[in-house]
Design an enzyme around this catalytic site. Structure first.
Site, PDB file in Angstrom:
ATOM      1  N   LYS A 140       0.839  -1.203   0.000  1.00 55.77           N
ATOM      2  CA  LYS A 140       0.000   0.000   0.000  1.00 55.77           C
ATOM      3  C   LYS A 140       0.879   1.260   0.000  1.00 55.77           C
ATOM      4  O   LYS A 140       0.611   2.205  -0.732  1.00 55.77           O
ATOM      5  CB  LYS A 140      -0.926  -0.003   1.217  1.00 55.77           C
ATOM      6  CG  LYS A 140      -2.092  -0.972   1.069  1.00 55.77           C
ATOM      7  CD  LYS A 140      -2.935  -0.973   2.308  1.00 55.77           C
ATOM      8  CE  LYS A 140      -4.125  -1.899   2.156  1.00 55.77           C
ATOM      9  NZ  LYS A 140      -5.140  -1.385   1.214  1.00 55.77           N
ATOM     10  N   LYS A 145       8.652  -9.344  14.896  1.00 55.36           N
ATOM     11  CA  LYS A 145       9.336  -9.335  16.195  1.00 55.36           C
ATOM     12  C   LYS A 145       9.981 -10.692  16.464  1.00 55.36           C
ATOM     13  O   LYS A 145       9.403 -11.729  16.158  1.00 55.36           O
ATOM     14  CB  LYS A 145       8.298  -9.034  17.291  1.00 55.36           C
ATOM     15  CG  LYS A 145       8.847  -8.307  18.492  1.00 55.36           C
ATOM     16  CD  LYS A 145       7.697  -7.904  19.418  1.00 55.36           C
ATOM     17  CE  LYS A 145       8.166  -7.168  20.633  1.00 55.36           C
ATOM     18  NZ  LYS A 145       8.674  -5.826  20.381  1.00 55.36           N
ATOM     19  N   ARG A 201       6.583  -9.269  30.514  1.00 55.46           N
ATOM     20  CA  ARG A 201       6.513  -7.920  31.082  1.00 55.46           C
ATOM     21  C   ARG A 201       5.081  -7.458  31.300  1.00 55.46           C
ATOM     22  O   ARG A 201       4.746  -6.843  32.294  1.00 55.46           O
ATOM     23  CB  ARG A 201       7.205  -6.931  30.131  1.00 55.46           C
ATOM     24  CG  ARG A 201       8.609  -6.577  30.538  1.00 55.46           C
ATOM     25  CD  ARG A 201       9.171  -5.334  29.859  1.00 55.46           C
ATOM     26  NE  ARG A 201       8.781  -5.036  28.510  1.00 55.46           N
ATOM     27  CZ  ARG A 201       9.296  -5.576  27.417  1.00 55.46           C
ATOM     28  NH1 ARG A 201      10.257  -6.482  27.537  1.00 55.46           N
ATOM     29  NH2 ARG A 201       8.889  -5.222  26.220  1.00 55.46           N
ATOM     30  N   ASP A 243       2.545  -5.109  18.168  1.00 54.83           N
ATOM     31  CA  ASP A 243       3.745  -4.744  17.398  1.00 54.83           C
ATOM     32  C   ASP A 243       4.563  -5.956  16.944  1.00 54.83           C
ATOM     33  O   ASP A 243       5.766  -5.852  16.746  1.00 54.83           O
ATOM     34  CB  ASP A 243       4.628  -3.798  18.237  1.00 54.83           C
ATOM     35  CG  ASP A 243       5.182  -4.472  19.490  1.00 54.83           C
ATOM     36  OD1 ASP A 243       4.640  -5.525  19.892  1.00 54.83           O
ATOM     37  OD2 ASP A 243       6.167  -3.966  20.061  1.00 54.83           O
ATOM     38  N   LYS A 249       8.336  12.638  22.850  1.00 53.84           N
ATOM     39  CA  LYS A 249       8.566  12.007  24.153  1.00 53.84           C
ATOM     40  C   LYS A 249       9.504  12.916  24.980  1.00 53.84           C
ATOM     41  O   LYS A 249      10.280  13.676  24.394  1.00 53.84           O
ATOM     42  CB  LYS A 249       9.228  10.635  23.959  1.00 53.84           C
ATOM     43  CG  LYS A 249       8.226   9.562  23.584  1.00 53.84           C
ATOM     44  CD  LYS A 249       8.830   8.188  23.815  1.00 53.84           C
ATOM     45  CE  LYS A 249       7.739   7.131  23.818  1.00 53.84           C
ATOM     46  NZ  LYS A 249       8.262   5.794  24.080  1.00 53.84           N
ATOM     47  N   HIS A 298       3.282   7.115  15.161  1.00 50.68           N
ATOM     48  CA  HIS A 298       3.018   5.678  15.278  1.00 50.68           C
ATOM     49  C   HIS A 298       1.540   5.369  15.018  1.00 50.68           C
ATOM     50  O   HIS A 298       0.667   6.038  15.568  1.00 50.68           O
ATOM     51  CB  HIS A 298       3.344   5.178  16.693  1.00 50.68           C
ATOM     52  CG  HIS A 298       4.811   5.207  17.017  1.00 50.68           C
ATOM     53  ND1 HIS A 298       5.346   4.599  18.125  1.00 50.68           N
ATOM     54  CD2 HIS A 298       5.867   5.755  16.371  1.00 50.68           C
ATOM     55  CE1 HIS A 298       6.647   4.788  18.148  1.00 50.68           C
ATOM     56  NE2 HIS A 298       6.995   5.496  17.095  1.00 50.68           N
ATOM     57  N   GLU A 351       2.096  -2.591  13.326  1.00 54.07           N
ATOM     58  CA  GLU A 351       2.541  -1.306  13.872  1.00 54.07           C
ATOM     59  C   GLU A 351       3.326  -0.571  12.786  1.00 54.07           C
ATOM     60  O   GLU A 351       4.235  -1.144  12.186  1.00 54.07           O
ATOM     61  CB  GLU A 351       3.440  -1.500  15.094  1.00 54.07           C
ATOM     62  CG  GLU A 351       3.819  -0.163  15.721  1.00 54.07           C
ATOM     63  CD  GLU A 351       4.995  -0.227  16.692  1.00 54.07           C
ATOM     64  OE1 GLU A 351       4.783   0.006  17.881  1.00 54.07           O
ATOM     65  OE2 GLU A 351       6.127  -0.512  16.231  1.00 54.07           O
TER      66      GLU A 351
HETATM   67  P1  0O2 Z   1      12.158  -2.090  18.983  1.00 51.94           P
HETATM   68  O1  0O2 Z   1      13.385  -2.860  19.287  1.00 51.94           O
HETATM   69  O2  0O2 Z   1      12.403  -0.905  18.091  1.00 51.94           O
HETATM   70  O3  0O2 Z   1      10.982  -2.921  18.527  1.00 51.94           O
HETATM   71  P2  0O2 Z   1       4.224  -0.719  23.572  1.00 51.94           P
HETATM   72  O4  0O2 Z   1       4.760  -1.164  22.223  1.00 51.94           O
HETATM   73  O5  0O2 Z   1       2.863  -0.048  23.470  1.00 51.94           O
HETATM   74  O6  0O2 Z   1       4.293  -1.767  24.587  1.00 51.94           O
HETATM   75  P3  0O2 Z   1       5.264   1.815  24.018  1.00 51.94           P
HETATM   76  O7  0O2 Z   1       6.612   2.323  24.447  1.00 51.94           O
HETATM   77  O8  0O2 Z   1       4.083   2.417  24.692  1.00 51.94           O
HETATM   78  O9  0O2 Z   1       5.251   0.281  24.128  1.00 51.94           O
HETATM   79  O10 0O2 Z   1       5.037   1.990  22.477  1.00 51.94           O
HETATM   80  P4  0O2 Z   1       5.469   3.184  21.597  1.00 51.94           P
HETATM   81  O11 0O2 Z   1       5.626   4.412  22.398  1.00 51.94           O
HETATM   82  O12 0O2 Z   1       4.502   3.213  20.460  1.00 51.94           O
HETATM   83  O13 0O2 Z   1       6.940   2.753  21.111  1.00 51.94           O
HETATM   84  C1  0O2 Z   1       7.164   1.571  20.451  1.00 51.94           C
HETATM   85  C2  0O2 Z   1       8.398   1.624  19.559  1.00 51.94           C
HETATM   86  O14 0O2 Z   1       8.733   2.970  19.202  1.00 51.94           O
HETATM   87  C3  0O2 Z   1       9.652   1.081  20.204  1.00 51.94           C
HETATM   88  O15 0O2 Z   1       9.672  -0.304  20.047  1.00 51.94           O
HETATM   89  C4  0O2 Z   1      10.753   1.779  19.390  1.00 51.94           C
HETATM   90  O16 0O2 Z   1      10.928   1.170  18.132  1.00 51.94           O
HETATM   91  C5  0O2 Z   1      10.154   3.148  19.189  1.00 51.94           C
HETATM   92  N1  0O2 Z   1      10.501   4.062  20.285  1.00 51.94           N
HETATM   93  C6  0O2 Z   1       9.678   4.499  21.266  1.00 51.94           C
HETATM   94  N2  0O2 Z   1      10.308   5.336  22.070  1.00 51.94           N
HETATM   95  C7  0O2 Z   1      11.575   5.446  21.637  1.00 51.94           C
HETATM   96  C8  0O2 Z   1      12.741   6.184  22.076  1.00 51.94           C
HETATM   97  O17 0O2 Z   1      12.706   6.906  23.058  1.00 51.94           O
HETATM   98  N3  0O2 Z   1      13.876   6.025  21.347  1.00 51.94           N
HETATM   99  C9  0O2 Z   1      13.947   5.238  20.245  1.00 51.94           C
HETATM  100  N4  0O2 Z   1      15.097   5.157  19.588  1.00 51.94           N
HETATM  101  N5  0O2 Z   1      12.871   4.503  19.814  1.00 51.94           N
HETATM  102  C10 0O2 Z   1      11.714   4.620  20.497  1.00 51.94           C
HETATM  103  P5  0O2 Z   1      10.415  -1.250  21.060  1.00 51.94           P
HETATM  104  O18 0O2 Z   1       9.649  -2.504  21.124  1.00 51.94           O
HETATM  105  O19 0O2 Z   1      10.673  -0.530  22.363  1.00 51.94           O
HETATM  106  O20 0O2 Z   1      11.796  -1.476  20.426  1.00 51.94           O
END
Ligand code: 0O2
Length: 240
Positions: free
Chosen positions: A43, A68, A79, A95, A135, A143, A162
């Site tokens: 898409k 993942k 967790r 995700d 953030k 997102h 996601e």
């Molecule tokens: P990875 O290794 O990239 O997959 P949730 O997914 O809802 O449990 P959260 O934190 O509420 O958790 O979700 P959110 O805010 O949508 O963030 C999810 C993903 O966004 C993260 O996946 C990261 O890829 C990215 N992200 C969020 N915050 C940050 C940050 O501060 N720095 C960076 N570099 N990336 C961020 P994962 O699973 O944590 O990691």
């Protein structure tokens, strides 16, 4: 998918069936997520192709995706204190299938996100706009969690994906921040956190300036085109 982790997953998963059966059901689910990624990716590719001939530039620079990893799935279920079963994965995690869309400019993010959201087979489950509301550490990205129907041999399944949309500049910051902070406690020191946040703000300001430059160029081009049209109109009148 990392093959060495696939065998291991049977040890961690609870629920009915022996380890072999659980691994098979897990693998089938991961294949479904992979198919959902392909549907959403296509898409975005279609939108990029169409917009590139309409606007003479590509709003999307690149697209990456991942399913993942098995151990990350187990870690996240633990967790969240959710059951460690195959069924629990699709019930509790949004995700497992992830797509990252890197856009050229900030307005491209909102444009392609809106175009995707308006497609009638897409259901938007959640939006987190970390661009309008970054953030506290400076992270910026848009997102979306979407649900999409995927047609398999035995029927239709709704799959969640996601999507992270960012500019090239936001991606530069997020990739390096992730690399530097990953499992490193010293990266949480207030002076380092403040420096990282300041870099994120500089990058955001540069993103906004680049968008401003593009808009100025576009309006200058438009003025030139209008000037040419007006001149051609006068020449035609003169010939009459
Ligand atoms: P990875 O290794 O990239 O997959 P949730 O997914 O809802 O449990 P959260 O934190 O509420 O958790 O979700 P959110 O805010 O949508 O963030 C999810 C993903 O966004 C993260 O996946 C990261 O890829 C990215 N992200 C969020 N915050 C940050 C940050 O501060 N720095 C960076 N570099 N990336 C961020 P994962 O699973 O944590 O990691």
């Amino acid at each position: 998918m990392d093959e060495s982790e696939n065998g291991l997953i049977g040890e961690f998963l609870e629920g009915t069936g022996d380890s072999f059966e659980k691994v098979n059901r897990f693998m089938e689910l991961m294949t479904r997520y992979d198919c959902a990624i392909r549907e959403v990716r296509t898409k975005f590719e279609v939108l990029n192709e169409e917009l590139s001939y309409k606007t003479s530039r590509n709003p999307i620079e690149s697209i990456t995706s991942r399913v993942k990893r098995p151990m990350s799935i187990v870690g996240k279920l633990k967790r969240l204190q959710k059951p460690l079963t195959v069924e629990s994965i699709s019930e509790n995690l949004n995700d497992v299938a992830g797509i990252r869309v890197i856009c050229s400019f900030i307005d491209d993010i909102y444009k392609v996100a809106d175009m995707l959201a308006r497609q009638d087979d897409i259901t938007v489950v959640q939006i987190k706009d970390y661009i309008r509301k970054p953030k506290p550490n400076g992270y910026r990205s848009y997102h979306m969690i979407v649900e999409i129907p995927v047609f398999f041999s035995e029927g239709k399944r709704m799959m969640r994906v996601e999507i992270q949309l960012r500019t090239v500049a936001m991606d530069f910051w997020a990739s390096l921040e992730h690399q530097m902070k990953y499992k490193k406690e010293s990266a949480d020191r207030p002076d380092i956190a403040a420096e990282l946040k300041s870099c994120a703000e500089t990058i955001a300001a540069t993103d906004a300036r680049m968008l401003g430059i593009r808009k100025r160029i576009e309006s200058l081009e438009k003025e030139t085109e209008e000037g040419k049209d007006a001149l051609e109109g006068s020449v035609k009148l003169f010939r009459l």
